[in-house]
Design a protein around this motif. Structure first.
Motif, PDB file in Angstrom:
ATOM      1  N   SER A  73       0.236   6.707  -7.254  1.00  0.00           N
ATOM      2  CA  SER A  73      -0.733   7.774  -7.015  1.00  0.00           C
ATOM      3  C   SER A  73      -0.880   8.643  -8.263  1.00  0.00           C
ATOM      4  CB  SER A  73      -0.303   8.623  -5.815  1.00  0.00           C
ATOM      5  OG  SER A  73       0.957   9.202  -6.064  1.00  0.00           O
TER       6      SER A  73
ATOM      7  N   ASP B   2       0.821  -1.213   0.000  1.00  0.00           N
ATOM      8  CA  ASP B   2       0.000   0.000   0.000  1.00  0.00           C
ATOM      9  C   ASP B   2       0.855   1.263   0.000  1.00  0.00           C
ATOM     10  OD1 ASP B   2      -2.412  -1.421  -0.029  1.00  0.00           O
ATOM     11  OD2 ASP B   2      -2.475  -1.535   2.164  1.00  0.00           O
ATOM     12  N   GLU B   3       1.944   1.260   0.757  1.00  0.00           N
ATOM     13  CA  GLU B   3       2.835   2.428   0.791  1.00  0.00           C
ATOM     14  C   GLU B   3       3.530   2.616  -0.561  1.00  0.00           C
ATOM     15  OE1 GLU B   3       4.308   2.695   5.393  1.00  0.00           O
ATOM     16  OE2 GLU B   3       4.990   0.957   4.224  1.00  0.00           O
TER      17      GLU B   3
ATOM     18  N   GLU C 261       1.043   4.031  -2.973  1.00  0.00           N
ATOM     19  CA  GLU C 261       0.906   5.463  -2.675  1.00  0.00           C
ATOM     20  C   GLU C 261       2.070   6.257  -3.267  1.00  0.00           C
ATOM     21  OE1 GLU C 261      -0.767   8.879  -1.057  1.00  0.00           O
ATOM     22  OE2 GLU C 261      -1.629   6.866  -0.904  1.00  0.00           O
TER      23      GLU C 261
END
Length: 190
Positions: free
Chosen positions: A97, A89-90, A93
Motif C-alpha cells: 500500500s 490481496d491482503e 494491502e
C-alpha cells in the motif's frame, strides 16, 4: 572408512530391514525402471528435480533456486506478520500500500501479479507455506502451518498424518514435496 563405504554400509543395512518380497521388488525396479524410482523419490521430496544425469553419467545442477533481493527483503518484511494466513490481496494491502516501507523500495509491490510471483518463489524455497481453501490461496509463516491448515480443511486429525501423505498435500497446496515432508515430520514430532 570412506564416504562410499559408509553409504554402501547404510544401504546394506537398510536392505536387510526389508522383507524378501520388498527387496525383490526394489531390485526389479532398480534394474527395469530406474527412471520410475527416481520420479517417485522426486515426488516424495527425497531427491530434487533439478539434479539430472548427463550422457557422461555426471550429475549436473540445471537450475539453482535462489532468492532475489526483493524476495529476501519481502521474507524479512513478512516475518512475524503472517500470524494468520493471508491471501495475496491482503499481503499487497499490508506491504504494497501507499506509504508502506516495502513499497518505498519496490514500487511493483502494489501489483498483485508481482507480489504473487514473489510469494510463490518464497514457497518454492520452503521459506513460506501455502494452502488452498476452495479457490482462494493463502500464505503462512511456515510450511508447517500450511500443512496444519490443510489437515483442518480436509477434516483430518493431525495424528492421522504420515509422510505417505506428502505427494497429496504437495499437490493440493502447491508446495514442494521436501518442505511438506519436513513439515509432516515436525508435526508428528510435536
Amino acid at each position: 572408512m570412506t564416504d562410499t563405504e559408509f553409504d554402501e554400509a547404510d544401504l546394506a543395512a537398510a536392505l536387510e530391514d526389508l522383507d524378501p518380497q520388498e527387496a525383490a521388488a526394489l531390485t526389479e525396479l532398480l534394474e527395469e525402471s530406474p527412471g520410475l524410482l527416481r520420479g517417485t523419490l522426486e515426488e516424495y521430496g527425497y531427491l530434487g528435480p533439478d539434479e539430472t544425469v548427463d550422457e557422461d553419467g555426471f550429475v549436473t545442477n540445471e537450475e539453482t533456486v535462489g532468492l532475489t533481493d526483493a524476495q529476501r527483503e519481502l521474507s524479512t518484511h513478512l516475518a512475524g506478520r503472517l500470524d494468520s494466513p493471508k491471501s495475496v490481496d491482503e499481503i499487497v494491502e499490508m506491504v504494497g500500500s501507499e506509504g508502506a516501507a516495502f513499497r518505498q523500495q519496490y514500487n511493483s509491490a502494489q501489483y498483485r501479479s508481482w507480489m504473487s510471483e514473489q510469494l510463490n518463489a518464497l514457497v518454492e524455497t520452503g521459506t513460506l507455506g501455502r494452502f488452498r481453501d476452495g479457490r482462494s490461496v493463502y500464505y503462512t509463516e511456515t510450511p508447517t502451518l500450511a500443512v496444519r491448515h490443510w489437515v483442518r480443511l480436509n477434516e483430518l486429525f493431525v495424528d492421522e498424518l504420515s509422510v505417505d501423505d506428502t505427494a497429496q498435500i504437495a499437490d493440493d497446496t502447491g508446495m514442494p514435496a521436501k518442505p511438506v515432508r519436513e513439515a509432516i515430520r515436525s508435526i508428528n514430532d510435536d
